[in-house]
Design an enzyme around this catalytic site. Sequence first.
Site, PDB file in Angstrom:
ATOM      1  N   GLU A   1      -5.944   7.214  -0.908  1.00 12.92           N
ATOM      2  CA  GLU A   1      -5.825   6.056  -0.019  1.00 12.92           C
ATOM      3  C   GLU A   1      -6.497   4.832  -0.640  1.00 12.92           C
ATOM      4  O   GLU A   1      -5.938   3.737  -0.643  1.00 12.92           O
ATOM      5  CB  GLU A   1      -6.486   6.342   1.336  1.00 12.92           C
ATOM      6  CG  GLU A   1      -5.689   7.219   2.274  1.00 12.92           C
ATOM      7  CD  GLU A   1      -4.313   6.657   2.585  1.00 12.92           C
ATOM      8  OE1 GLU A   1      -4.218   5.441   2.863  1.00 12.92           O
ATOM      9  OE2 GLU A   1      -3.347   7.420   2.527  1.00 12.92           O
TER      10      GLU A   1
ATOM     11  N   HIS B   1       1.600   4.309  -2.930  1.00  8.17           N
ATOM     12  CA  HIS B   1       1.631   5.764  -2.758  1.00  8.17           C
ATOM     13  C   HIS B   1       2.837   6.345  -3.488  1.00  8.17           C
ATOM     14  O   HIS B   1       2.737   7.371  -4.153  1.00  8.17           O
ATOM     15  CB  HIS B   1       1.759   6.132  -1.272  1.00  8.17           C
ATOM     16  CG  HIS B   1       0.448   6.174  -0.548  1.00  8.17           C
ATOM     17  ND1 HIS B   1      -0.641   6.848  -1.037  1.00  8.17           N
ATOM     18  CD2 HIS B   1       0.058   5.632   0.631  1.00  8.17           C
ATOM     19  CE1 HIS B   1      -1.645   6.725  -0.198  1.00  8.17           C
ATOM     20  NE2 HIS B   1      -1.255   5.980   0.833  1.00  8.17           N
TER      21      HIS B   1
ATOM     22  N   HIS C   1       0.836  -1.204   0.000  1.00  8.00           N
ATOM     23  CA  HIS C   1       0.000   0.000   0.000  1.00  8.00           C
ATOM     24  C   HIS C   1       0.874   1.259   0.000  1.00  8.00           C
ATOM     25  O   HIS C   1       0.646   2.191  -0.770  1.00  8.00           O
ATOM     26  CB  HIS C   1      -0.921  -0.031   1.228  1.00  8.00           C
ATOM     27  CG  HIS C   1      -1.598   1.269   1.532  1.00  8.00           C
ATOM     28  ND1 HIS C   1      -2.906   1.526   1.182  1.00  8.00           N
ATOM     29  CD2 HIS C   1      -1.154   2.394   2.164  1.00  8.00           C
ATOM     30  CE1 HIS C   1      -3.219   2.742   1.580  1.00  8.00           C
ATOM     31  NE2 HIS C   1      -2.182   3.292   2.188  1.00  8.00           N
ATOM     32  N   GLU C   2       1.915   1.257   0.839  1.00  9.96           N
ATOM     33  CA  GLU C   2       2.799   2.427   0.909  1.00  9.96           C
ATOM     34  C   GLU C   2       3.596   2.591  -0.387  1.00  9.96           C
ATOM     35  O   GLU C   2       3.805   3.704  -0.858  1.00  9.96           O
ATOM     36  CB  GLU C   2       3.757   2.306   2.104  1.00  9.96           C
ATOM     37  CG  GLU C   2       3.067   2.235   3.464  1.00  9.96           C
ATOM     38  CD  GLU C   2       2.143   3.419   3.740  1.00  9.96           C
ATOM     39  OE1 GLU C   2       2.322   4.479   3.111  1.00  9.96           O
ATOM     40  OE2 GLU C   2       1.228   3.264   4.568  1.00  9.96           O
TER      41      GLU C   2
END
Lengths: 184, 297
Positions: free
Chosen positions: B215, B147, B143-144
Site C-alpha cells: 500500500e 498496484h 494509486h490503484e
Amino acid sequence: MIFKGWGIRKKRGGDEKDSSSIFRLTTAFITLNIRLKVEFKDLSAICIKEATGRFSNALDSVKGFLSISKEISYSIKGDRYGYIWIIIKGMVEDAVAAIDAIADTFIEYGFEEQILAAIFAFNYKGKRLYLIYNYKSKRFYPFAPIGSRERDYDTEMLVYSILKDELNMENDVSKWYPIWDIPL
Amino acid sequence: MMHAKAWKKRDSGITLRLALCFFILSMLYLVFLTILAYLGVGFIPLVFIGSFLVILQFLISDKIVLWSTGARVVSEYEFPRLHAIVDRLVIRAGLPKPKVAVMHTSVPNAFATGKGYRSAVVAVTTGLMSMLDDEELEGVIAHELAHIKNRDMLAITLASVFSTVAWYMMHWGWYGMYGYRSRDQASGALIAILIAAVTWFISFLLIRAISRYREFIADRDGALLTGKPSKLASALRKISGMMSRIPERDLREVEAMNAFFIIPALSGDTLSRLFSTHPPVQERIRRLMELEASMHT
C-alpha cells in the site's frame, strides 16, 4: 539579549526539554523559510487569561522589563473571551526570549494555569499562517485561517510534516484548536 | 456525524465480504488437502494439487472480486469523467488501459485487481466520485494503477503459495516423525490441525504485512505518477473522515468548557481511536505529506 537571565532561571524542575523547545523555534523558522518561503512577520504574542489579585503585579513586572528592551516593542490588547494579548514586535530570538520571560514571570506569580498559548505570525504566499504553542500540552501546531471561520488544511498538514522532526509538534489533529481573530 | 459513521460501517462491509470470501476459500483448500493427506496421497502430489488450487484462485480472482463486491464494468459513455482520468494516467504510466468498473454505493472506496496488465480492472464507488474533486480522484486512481503496475495481486498470490507450501512441510514433518498409522494417530491428527491453524494464522498476518507494505509503495508510486502527493493525502483525509477531526471550536472556548468541569472534557477522539479499524491512514498521509514536503526544497 536583555531577557537572558529570565529565560534561563527556571523553576519548572524536570521540564528542561520543554522549556528549550520554544527556543528551537529559531531553527524551525529558518527551515520553514527555506522549504516553503514562509516569512516570519516579526510578530508574536502570548495569550493569558486575565485574573485578579497579584495578576496586575505580574503584568506590571512584565511591562517593566519589556519597556526597557531595545530589541523589541510591545503592545497589550484584550479580547472578548477575557484574555490579554501581549504582542511582541521583534526578531525571532528576541521575541522567543521575551515570550519565555513573560511566561516565567506569570508562573512565578502563580498564574501558570492562566497561560493559554504563544502565537507566531507568518506570511505564506500572501496568506496568514500561525504557529501556536499550547502551554498546557507544551506542543506546537499550525493554524492557517482563510477568511473568518475556515482553515487551509493542506497548508497546515504541509507545515506540520516539515516541522515535526524539529519541534515538539502536536500529533493529534483533534487538538489543533483554532484561535479565530488572532490580533497579529 | 451520523452520516460519517454510517459509511464507515458499510465500508467495513465490503472489506469483510472480500476477506470472508478468501478466508472460506483458503479454509476449503486446507480441509480438502488435509482429507487428501489422510487418504494417503503423497507429499509431492499434494504440493501440486495445492499449487494448482492457488493458481486457479489467482486466475479467477478478478471474477471473484467483481462478483463479491458487485462492481460492474462501465463504458466511456456512462462515466466519461472517470474514463478520462484513467486515460490520462495510463498513458503516463505506460500501461495498457484496464477495464473500468463502478460500484453503486455511497461508500467512498476503490480497488484494483487482475492477474496481469491485460486483464486488470480498476473499480471505484459512486460515493468516491462524488466526494472527491478531479485531482483527488486522479490521486486515488493513480494509486490503484500503481498496484496493477507493481503486480501486487501476483505478489500476494505468491506469498500465499509459499505459505501453503510451508504448511505442508510442517504437516509432512509430523507424519515423517511418527509414522502414518501409529497408535498416536488420533492425537497426531489433532496436533496436525493445530499446527495447520497456527501456520495459517501466521501466514495470514504475514500476507497482511506484505499488503500493507505494498500500500505504501502504491501511495508513493501513484503520487510520483501524478506529481501531487498532497492530492492523494487530501483524498485519504476526506475518505477517512479525518477532516472532521480537525476542530472548529476556538481554543479559548474549549478552555472555558474545561474550567467548568472538574474532569476535563474527554474528546470523542480518544474513544474512536481505540476502536478505529484503519490505523495506517494517518501514517499513509504522513508519508505522502513528507513526499510533498520533499518536493518543496
